[in-house]
Design a protein around this motif. Structure first.
Motif, PDB file in Angstrom:
ATOM      1  N   ASN A 198      -5.976   1.012   1.869  1.00 34.48           N
ATOM      2  CA  ASN A 198      -5.711   2.322   2.461  1.00 34.48           C
ATOM      3  C   ASN A 198      -6.998   3.146   2.416  1.00 34.48           C
ATOM      4  O   ASN A 198      -7.873   2.928   1.576  1.00 34.48           O
ATOM      5  CB  ASN A 198      -4.569   3.025   1.723  1.00 34.48           C
ATOM      6  N   HIS A 199      -7.109   4.096   3.341  1.00 34.20           N
ATOM      7  CA  HIS A 199      -8.367   4.831   3.502  1.00 34.20           C
ATOM      8  C   HIS A 199      -8.108   6.332   3.476  1.00 34.20           C
ATOM      9  O   HIS A 199      -7.490   6.886   4.371  1.00 34.20           O
ATOM     10  CB  HIS A 199      -9.009   4.434   4.828  1.00 34.20           C
ATOM     11  N   ASN A 200      -8.621   6.978   2.407  1.00 33.10           N
ATOM     12  CA  ASN A 200      -8.380   8.403   2.232  1.00 33.10           C
ATOM     13  C   ASN A 200      -9.647   9.194   1.936  1.00 33.10           C
ATOM     14  O   ASN A 200      -9.608  10.422   1.880  1.00 33.10           O
ATOM     15  CB  ASN A 200      -7.361   8.589   1.093  1.00 33.10           C
ATOM     16  N   SER A 201     -10.783   8.484   1.731  1.00 34.87           N
ATOM     17  CA  SER A 201     -11.999   9.165   1.291  1.00 34.87           C
ATOM     18  C   SER A 201     -13.202   8.263   1.487  1.00 34.87           C
ATOM     19  O   SER A 201     -13.085   7.031   1.575  1.00 34.87           O
ATOM     20  CB  SER A 201     -11.860   9.524  -0.197  1.00 34.87           C
ATOM     21  N   TRP A 202     -14.386   8.870   1.546  1.00 36.53           N
ATOM     22  CA  TRP A 202     -15.630   8.091   1.579  1.00 36.53           C
ATOM     23  C   TRP A 202     -15.794   7.288   0.294  1.00 36.53           C
ATOM     24  O   TRP A 202     -16.527   6.294   0.270  1.00 36.53           O
ATOM     25  CB  TRP A 202     -16.826   9.019   1.767  1.00 36.53           C
ATOM     26  N   MET A 203     -15.129   7.697  -0.776  1.00 34.23           N
ATOM     27  CA  MET A 203     -15.211   6.982  -2.042  1.00 34.23           C
ATOM     28  C   MET A 203     -14.570   5.595  -1.959  1.00 34.23           C
ATOM     29  O   MET A 203     -14.835   4.727  -2.791  1.00 34.23           O
ATOM     30  CB  MET A 203     -14.524   7.784  -3.153  1.00 34.23           C
ATOM     31  N   ASP A 204     -13.739   5.391  -0.966  1.00 31.75           N
ATOM     32  CA  ASP A 204     -13.028   4.117  -0.853  1.00 31.75           C
ATOM     33  C   ASP A 204     -13.972   2.926  -0.736  1.00 31.75           C
ATOM     34  O   ASP A 204     -13.676   1.839  -1.237  1.00 31.75           O
ATOM     35  CB  ASP A 204     -12.098   4.140   0.365  1.00 31.75           C
ATOM     36  N   LEU A 213       0.811  -1.224   0.000  1.00 33.67           N
ATOM     37  CA  LEU A 213       0.000   0.000   0.000  1.00 33.67           C
ATOM     38  C   LEU A 213       0.841   1.270   0.000  1.00 33.67           C
ATOM     39  O   LEU A 213       0.349   2.342  -0.313  1.00 33.67           O
ATOM     40  CB  LEU A 213      -0.913   0.018   1.234  1.00 33.67           C
ATOM     41  N   ARG A 214       2.113   1.163   0.340  1.00 34.65           N
ATOM     42  CA  ARG A 214       2.910   2.375   0.534  1.00 34.65           C
ATOM     43  C   ARG A 214       3.055   3.214  -0.732  1.00 34.65           C
ATOM     44  O   ARG A 214       3.010   4.441  -0.687  1.00 34.65           O
ATOM     45  CB  ARG A 214       4.293   2.009   1.072  1.00 34.65           C
ATOM     46  N   ALA A 215       3.220   2.546  -1.869  1.00 31.55           N
ATOM     47  CA  ALA A 215       3.371   3.283  -3.130  1.00 31.55           C
ATOM     48  C   ALA A 215       2.131   4.101  -3.430  1.00 31.55           C
ATOM     49  O   ALA A 215       2.214   5.256  -3.833  1.00 31.55           O
ATOM     50  CB  ALA A 215       3.653   2.311  -4.279  1.00 31.55           C
ATOM     51  N   SER A 216       0.943   3.504  -3.227  1.00 33.11           N
ATOM     52  CA  SER A 216      -0.291   4.243  -3.490  1.00 33.11           C
ATOM     53  C   SER A 216      -0.468   5.364  -2.491  1.00 33.11           C
ATOM     54  O   SER A 216      -1.010   6.414  -2.799  1.00 33.11           O
ATOM     55  CB  SER A 216      -1.495   3.297  -3.430  1.00 33.11           C
ATOM     56  N   SER A 217      -0.006   5.155  -1.257  1.00 39.16           N
ATOM     57  CA  SER A 217      -0.093   6.191  -0.243  1.00 39.16           C
ATOM     58  C   SER A 217       0.724   7.410  -0.644  1.00 39.16           C
ATOM     59  O   SER A 217       0.288   8.547  -0.522  1.00 39.16           O
ATOM     60  CB  SER A 217       0.415   5.636   1.097  1.00 39.16           C
ATOM     61  N   THR A 218       1.943   7.170  -1.148  1.00 37.02           N
ATOM     62  CA  THR A 218       2.801   8.273  -1.570  1.00 37.02           C
ATOM     63  C   THR A 218       2.192   9.025  -2.749  1.00 37.02           C
ATOM     64  O   THR A 218       2.185  10.252  -2.793  1.00 37.02           O
ATOM     65  CB  THR A 218       4.190   7.735  -1.970  1.00 37.02           C
ATOM     66  N   ALA A 219       1.638   8.264  -3.711  1.00 39.04           N
ATOM     67  CA  ALA A 219       1.004   8.903  -4.872  1.00 39.04           C
ATOM     68  C   ALA A 219      -0.201   9.713  -4.461  1.00 39.04           C
ATOM     69  O   ALA A 219      -0.425  10.819  -4.944  1.00 39.04           O
ATOM     70  CB  ALA A 219       0.591   7.826  -5.884  1.00 39.04           C
ATOM     71  N   ALA A 220      -0.991   9.168  -3.541  1.00 43.73           N
ATOM     72  CA  ALA A 220      -2.183   9.877  -3.076  1.00 43.73           C
ATOM     73  C   ALA A 220      -1.802  11.145  -2.339  1.00 43.73           C
ATOM     74  O   ALA A 220      -2.428  12.189  -2.490  1.00 43.73           O
ATOM     75  CB  ALA A 220      -3.015   8.963  -2.178  1.00 43.73           C
ATOM     76  N   ALA A 221      -0.751  11.059  -1.535  1.00 45.48           N
ATOM     77  CA  ALA A 221      -0.321  12.236  -0.789  1.00 45.48           C
ATOM     78  C   ALA A 221       0.121  13.343  -1.731  1.00 45.48           C
ATOM     79  O   ALA A 221      -0.173  14.516  -1.515  1.00 45.48           O
ATOM     80  CB  ALA A 221       0.828  11.857   0.152  1.00 45.48           C
ATOM     81  N   THR A 222       0.828  12.968  -2.788  1.00 43.65           N
ATOM     82  CA  THR A 222       1.276  13.953  -3.771  1.00 43.65           C
ATOM     83  C   THR A 222       0.095  14.613  -4.462  1.00 43.65           C
ATOM     84  O   THR A 222       0.058  15.822  -4.663  1.00 43.65           O
ATOM     85  CB  THR A 222       2.170  13.274  -4.823  1.00 43.65           C
ATOM     86  N   GLY A 235      -3.205  11.690   2.835  1.00 44.43           N
ATOM     87  CA  GLY A 235      -2.880  10.695   1.833  1.00 44.43           C
ATOM     88  C   GLY A 235      -1.743   9.783   2.257  1.00 44.43           C
ATOM     89  O   GLY A 235      -1.500   8.750   1.639  1.00 44.43           O
ATOM     90  N   ARG A 236      -1.052  10.139   3.335  1.00 44.55           N
ATOM     91  CA  ARG A 236       0.019   9.298   3.869  1.00 44.55           C
ATOM     92  C   ARG A 236      -0.578   8.138   4.648  1.00 44.55           C
ATOM     93  O   ARG A 236      -1.554   8.304   5.371  1.00 44.55           O
ATOM     94  CB  ARG A 236       0.933  10.115   4.785  1.00 44.55           C
ATOM     95  N   LEU A 237       0.035   6.967   4.503  1.00 41.00           N
ATOM     96  CA  LEU A 237      -0.457   5.776   5.176  1.00 41.00           C
ATOM     97  C   LEU A 237      -0.278   5.914   6.680  1.00 41.00           C
ATOM     98  O   LEU A 237       0.810   6.231   7.163  1.00 41.00           O
ATOM     99  CB  LEU A 237       0.297   4.552   4.666  1.00 41.00           C
ATOM    100  N   LEU A 238      -1.347   5.674   7.438  1.00 36.97           N
ATOM    101  CA  LEU A 238      -1.303   5.742   8.895  1.00 36.97           C
ATOM    102  C   LEU A 238      -0.917   4.372   9.462  1.00 36.97           C
ATOM    103  O   LEU A 238      -0.984   3.359   8.766  1.00 36.97           O
ATOM    104  CB  LEU A 238      -2.675   6.162   9.431  1.00 36.97           C
ATOM    105  N   PRO A 239      -0.516   4.316  10.740  1.00 40.91           N
ATOM    106  CA  PRO A 239      -0.188   3.023  11.366  1.00 40.91           C
ATOM    107  C   PRO A 239      -1.393   2.078  11.323  1.00 40.91           C
ATOM    108  O   PRO A 239      -2.537   2.508  11.449  1.00 40.91           O
ATOM    109  CB  PRO A 239       0.166   3.409  12.803  1.00 40.91           C
ATOM    110  N   PHE A 240      -1.128   0.808  11.139  1.00 44.06           N
ATOM    111  CA  PHE A 240      -2.194  -0.196  11.068  1.00 44.06           C
ATOM    112  C   PHE A 240      -2.627  -0.647  12.465  1.00 44.06           C
ATOM    113  O   PHE A 240      -1.813  -0.759  13.376  1.00 44.06           O
ATOM    114  CB  PHE A 240      -1.724  -1.429  10.299  1.00 44.06           C
ATOM    115  N   LYS A 241      -3.916  -0.931  12.616  1.00 39.49           N
ATOM    116  CA  LYS A 241      -4.442  -1.610  13.796  1.00 39.49           C
ATOM    117  C   LYS A 241      -4.267  -3.116  13.587  1.00 39.49           C
ATOM    118  O   LYS A 241      -4.096  -3.597  12.473  1.00 39.49           O
ATOM    119  CB  LYS A 241      -5.921  -1.269  14.002  1.00 39.49           C
ATOM    120  N   ASN A 242      -4.363  -3.868  14.677  1.00 41.17           N
ATOM    121  CA  ASN A 242      -4.045  -5.294  14.604  1.00 41.17           C
ATOM    122  C   ASN A 242      -5.207  -6.212  14.289  1.00 41.17           C
ATOM    123  O   ASN A 242      -4.994  -7.355  13.868  1.00 41.17           O
ATOM    124  CB  ASN A 242      -3.464  -5.756  15.952  1.00 41.17           C
TER     125      ASN A 242
END
Length: 274
Positions: free
Chosen positions: A143-149, A25-34, A225-232
Motif C-alpha cells: 500500500n502507498h501512503n507516503s514517500w517513506m514507503d 493490505l486492507r487491515a493496514s489501510s484501515t489502521a493507517a486511515a485511523t 490512508g484508505r486503500l485505493l483500487p488496484f491497477k492490473n
C-alpha cells in the motif's frame, strides 16, 4: 487507455492474486486511515514550530531530515554516475542485472532512516527469509501512503537485487530519477500504450532472470490512508511468469509524513510498522 495499468474488468486468472493482496493490505489501510485523521491537509494546526511553504509544511525535524537526505544524496549521485560510466565503457557487459546501483541506493535509504531514527518495525521478517531460501523471484506489492514507503519496503526486503515499478514522472526527480534509470528499474508512461507494453515485457524479463519486483498497485499515494483500487499491471507480470505475489502492509507512514508535508514531520520509530 491500455488495460495493463488502468482499471478495466479483470479476468478470472487474476482475481485470486488481487483479492489475496487486497485482503492482506486492507487491515493496514484501515489502521493507517485511523492514524491519519489528524494529518489531513485541511487541518489548521500542524504542530509546534511548523510553517507552510509552497512545497508543503516544514518543522525542525523535517528540515533536519531534508538536509540529511540531500547530503547523503551527494555520494549517492557520485556512485550512480560512476556506475553509469562503467556500463558505458564496458558496453553493459559488467553487472548485467544492475546490482551495484541498487545496492548504492539501498545504502542511501538505510543510512538515512538510521540517522533520522525512522527505521520501521518489521513484523514477519522470517516469512521473507524463508521465501528467499527458495531462490525464486517475487512480485512485492505494498500500500502507498507516503514517500517513506520506498525506503520502508527496501528495509523490509533487505540487501537483495530488486527493481521498482514506477511511473515515468519519477524519472524527473533529481537523483531519484537517475537511480531509477541507472538501476534498470521499470518505468511506465501511463499515457502511452507502447510504454505500458514495454513495461510489461521488461518486468516479466526481470522476474524470469530471478530479480524481484516491487510496486505500489494503487498507482499513486492515498491521501486518506484508505486503500485505493488496484491497477492490473503488476498482477499480469507475475501471473504470466508464474511468480508469487507477496503483499507488504505499511502502517503509519502517513502519520510520519503526511501528504501536505515536504519532508516527514516526525521520526518513524515507534510509529510505523511493515
Amino acid at each position: 487507455a491500455s488495460p495493463l495499468f488502468s482499471s478495466p474488468r479483470i479476468t478470472n486468472n487474476h482475481v485470486h492474486d488481487r483479492v489475496h493482496a487486497a485482503t492482506a493490505l486492507r487491515a493496514s489501510s484501515t489502521a493507517a486511515a485511523t492514524s491519519n485523521v489528524s494529518d489531513d491537509s485541511s487541518s489548521p494546526n500542524e504542530g509546534f514550530l511548523a510553517f507552510k511553504t509552497k512545497y508543503g509544511y516544514l518543522n525542525p525535524f523535517a528540515i533536519y531530515y531534508g538536509v540529511v537526505a540531500i547530503l547523503l544524496g551527494l555520494p549517492w549521485f557520485v556512485g550512480l554516475t560512476l556506475c553509469q560510466l562503467l556500463y558505458k565503457l564496458t558496453g553493459d557487459r559488467i553487472d548485467k542485472f544492475r546490482r551495484i546501483p541498487t545496492t548504492i541506493s539501498q545504502m542511501w535509504g538505510v543510512v538515512l532512516l538510521a540517522l533520522c531514527r525512522s527505521r520501521p518495525e518489521v513484523e514477519g521478517r522470517e516469512i521473507l527469509q524463508n521465501f528467499f531460501k527458495e531462490g525464486r523471484a517475487a512480485m512485492f506489492v505494498a500500500n502507498h501512503n507516503s514517500w517513506m514507503d520506498i525506503p520502508f519496503v527496501g528495509t523490509s526486503i533487505g540487501w537483495k537485487n530488486y527493481k521498482m515499478v514506477s511511473k515515468a514522472e519519477l524519472g524527473k526527480v533529481p537523483i531519484l530519477g537517475k537511480s531509477i534509470r541507472v538501476g534498470g528499474h521499470v518505468m511506465v508512461d501511463r499515457s502511452s500504450r507502447k510504454s505500458q507494453l514495454l513495461t510489461l515485457k521488461s518486468g516479466m524479463q526481470w522476474l524470469k532472470d530471478g530479480i524481484h519486483l516491487v510496486t505500489f498497485p494503487e498507482g499513486t499515494r492515498s491521501k486518506t490512508g484508505r486503500l485505493l483500487p488496484f491497477k492490473n499491471g503488476a498482477f499480469k507480470m507475475a501471473h504470466k511468469v508464474g511468480a508469487p505475489i507477496i503483499p507488504i502492509s505499511i502502517v503509519g507512514a502517513g502519520t510520519a509524513h503526511p501528504a501536505n508535508w515536504m519532508f516527514p514531520k516526525r521520526a518513524s520509530r515507534g510509529i510505523c510498522k511493515v
